[in-house]
Design a protein around this motif. Sequence first.
Motif, PDB file in Angstrom:
ATOM      1  N   ARG A  22       0.833  -1.213   0.000  1.00  0.00           N
ATOM      2  CA  ARG A  22       0.000   0.000   0.000  1.00  0.00           C
ATOM      3  C   ARG A  22       0.863   1.258   0.000  1.00  0.00           C
ATOM      4  NH1 ARG A  22      -2.122  -0.693   4.387  1.00  0.00           N
ATOM      5  NH2 ARG A  22      -3.844  -1.990   3.728  1.00  0.00           N
ATOM      6  N   ALA A  23       1.898   1.273   0.830  1.00  0.00           N
ATOM      7  CA  ALA A  23       2.774   2.447   0.906  1.00  0.00           C
ATOM      8  C   ALA A  23       3.464   2.704  -0.434  1.00  0.00           C
ATOM      9  CB  ALA A  23       3.809   2.253   2.020  1.00  0.00           C
ATOM     10  N   ALA A  24       3.947   1.650  -1.065  1.00  0.00           N
ATOM     11  CA  ALA A  24       4.619   1.813  -2.366  1.00  0.00           C
ATOM     12  C   ALA A  24       3.624   2.273  -3.430  1.00  0.00           C
ATOM     13  CB  ALA A  24       5.286   0.504  -2.778  1.00  0.00           C
ATOM     14  N   LEU A  30      -0.958   5.751  -7.291  1.00  0.00           N
ATOM     15  CA  LEU A  30      -1.810   4.839  -8.053  1.00  0.00           C
ATOM     16  C   LEU A  30      -2.968   4.371  -7.181  1.00  0.00           C
ATOM     17  CD1 LEU A  30       0.833   2.488  -9.733  1.00  0.00           C
ATOM     18  CD2 LEU A  30      -0.512   4.263 -10.861  1.00  0.00           C
ATOM     19  N   SER A  31      -4.116   4.213  -7.798  1.00  0.00           N
ATOM     20  CA  SER A  31      -5.243   3.601  -7.105  1.00  0.00           C
ATOM     21  C   SER A  31      -5.064   2.079  -7.135  1.00  0.00           C
ATOM     22  CB  SER A  31      -6.557   3.976  -7.790  1.00  0.00           C
ATOM     23  OG  SER A  31      -6.621   3.372  -9.075  1.00  0.00           O
ATOM     24  N   GLN A  32      -5.820   1.391  -6.322  1.00  0.00           N
ATOM     25  CA  GLN A  32      -5.796  -0.066  -6.373  1.00  0.00           C
ATOM     26  C   GLN A  32      -6.207  -0.544  -7.764  1.00  0.00           C
ATOM     27  OE1 GLN A  32      -8.294  -1.470  -3.169  1.00  0.00           O
ATOM     28  NE2 GLN A  32      -6.629  -1.328  -1.678  1.00  0.00           N
ATOM     29  N   ARG A  48      -7.161  -7.322  -1.039  1.00  0.00           N
ATOM     30  CA  ARG A  48      -6.920  -8.421  -0.090  1.00  0.00           C
ATOM     31  C   ARG A  48      -5.441  -8.525   0.266  1.00  0.00           C
ATOM     32  NH1 ARG A  48     -10.251 -11.520  -3.837  1.00  0.00           N
ATOM     33  NH2 ARG A  48     -12.387 -11.248  -3.164  1.00  0.00           N
ATOM     34  N   ILE A  49      -4.560  -8.328  -0.718  1.00  0.00           N
ATOM     35  CA  ILE A  49      -3.118  -8.353  -0.451  1.00  0.00           C
ATOM     36  C   ILE A  49      -2.762  -7.237   0.516  1.00  0.00           C
ATOM     37  CG2 ILE A  49      -0.830  -7.996  -1.463  1.00  0.00           C
ATOM     38  CD1 ILE A  49      -1.963  -9.376  -4.038  1.00  0.00           C
ATOM     39  N   GLU A  50      -3.263  -6.035   0.254  1.00  0.00           N
ATOM     40  CA  GLU A  50      -2.947  -4.889   1.105  1.00  0.00           C
ATOM     41  C   GLU A  50      -3.520  -5.047   2.510  1.00  0.00           C
ATOM     42  OE1 GLU A  50      -3.996  -1.180  -0.743  1.00  0.00           O
ATOM     43  OE2 GLU A  50      -2.468  -1.421  -2.306  1.00  0.00           O
ATOM     44  N   GLN A  51      -4.648  -5.694   2.633  1.00  0.00           N
ATOM     45  CA  GLN A  51      -5.268  -5.903   3.943  1.00  0.00           C
ATOM     46  C   GLN A  51      -4.645  -7.078   4.699  1.00  0.00           C
ATOM     47  OE1 GLN A  51      -7.575  -3.865   5.332  1.00  0.00           O
ATOM     48  NE2 GLN A  51      -7.239  -2.614   3.518  1.00  0.00           N
TER      49      GLN A  51
END
Length: 77
Positions: A22-24, A30-32, A48-51
């Motif tokens: 998420r930080a990168a 960029l949006s998801q 899901r990866i970010e969470q």
Amino acid sequence: MPTDPLPDWVLTRRREIGDNVRAARTAKRLSQEQLAEQVDLDRKTVNRIEQGAHSTLVDHLVLIARALDVSLADLVR
């Protein structure tokens, strides 16, 4: 074979990796959705990866790292 359920430390690391993704992504503004399009994944998968709610493939992390122009090591530190 992984234990079921996974140990807490694994879930904690998964969330830390998600935080790094998420930080990168946000550093690149960029949006998801935009990241998902670049790496040919669904936006929900990126979420899901970010969470940390998704046990992701290393292949996906490699693609994400490349799209964000960071090293894979930066994402998994």
